[in-house]
Design a protein around this motif. Structure first.
Motif, short mmCIF file in Angstrom:
data_model
loop_
_atom_site.label_atom_id
_atom_site.label_comp_id
_atom_site.label_asym_id
_atom_site.label_seq_id
_atom_site.Cartn_x
_atom_site.Cartn_y
_atom_site.Cartn_z
N MET A 41 -11.78 -5.25 6.17
CA MET A 41 -12.20 -3.64 5.61
C MET A 41 -11.21 -3.70 5.75
N GLN A 42 -10.91 -2.38 7.32
CA GLN A 42 -9.31 -2.68 6.44
C GLN A 42 -8.28 -2.52 5.98
N GLN A 43 -8.29 -4.25 5.79
CA GLN A 43 -7.24 -4.58 5.53
C GLN A 43 -7.40 -4.55 3.89
N LEU A 76 -8.86 -2.28 2.40
CA LEU A 76 -8.51 -0.05 2.42
C LEU A 76 -7.44 0.28 2.31
N LYS A 77 -6.72 -0.51 3.10
CA LYS A 77 -5.02 -0.20 2.68
C LYS A 77 -4.25 -0.95 1.81
N GLN A 105 -5.22 1.77 -1.33
CA GLN A 105 -4.21 2.84 -0.84
C GLN A 105 -3.11 2.80 -1.87
#
Length: 102
Positions: free
Chosen positions: A1-3, A5-6, A9
């Motif tokens: 999930m973090q990936q 979002l990055k 962005q």
């Protein structure tokens, strides 16, 4: 999930940069061998029309009108091509995010 979002962005930053470049760009289109020149922003906004006095014939306004339309169309096409060039790589990368609408 973090990936994801990055990546989102990063793409937002790339889109903002491309949009800023498009807003600053000015493209020209001509007609009648340069008798009429239209200038548009990369966003497609018409900025200026230049008409060579040789193109002005009071008895043939229709030709001048056609030249203006052709020059504006030519400039708008240049803006469209620039938009595809600037935004295409960014938009193409959005498909892998799994975001709705992309």
């Amino acid at each position: 999930m973090q990936q994801m979002l990055k990546q989102a962005q990063k793409m937002q930053q790339q889109i903002a940069k491309a949009q800023a470049e498009l807003a600053e760009a000015e493209l020209t289109g001509t007609a009648g061998g340069g008798l009429v020149t239209a200038t548009v922003a990369g966003t497609g906004e018409l900025k200026a029309i230049k008409i060579d006095p040789k193109a002005v014939d009071p008895e043939d306004v229709e030709t001048l009108e056609d030249l203006v339309v052709a020059a504006v169309h030519n400039a708008a096409e240049a803006a469209r091509e620039m938009t595809e060039k600037k935004m295409g790589p960014v938009a193409g990368g959005m498909g892998g995010l799994g975001l709705p609408g992309f």
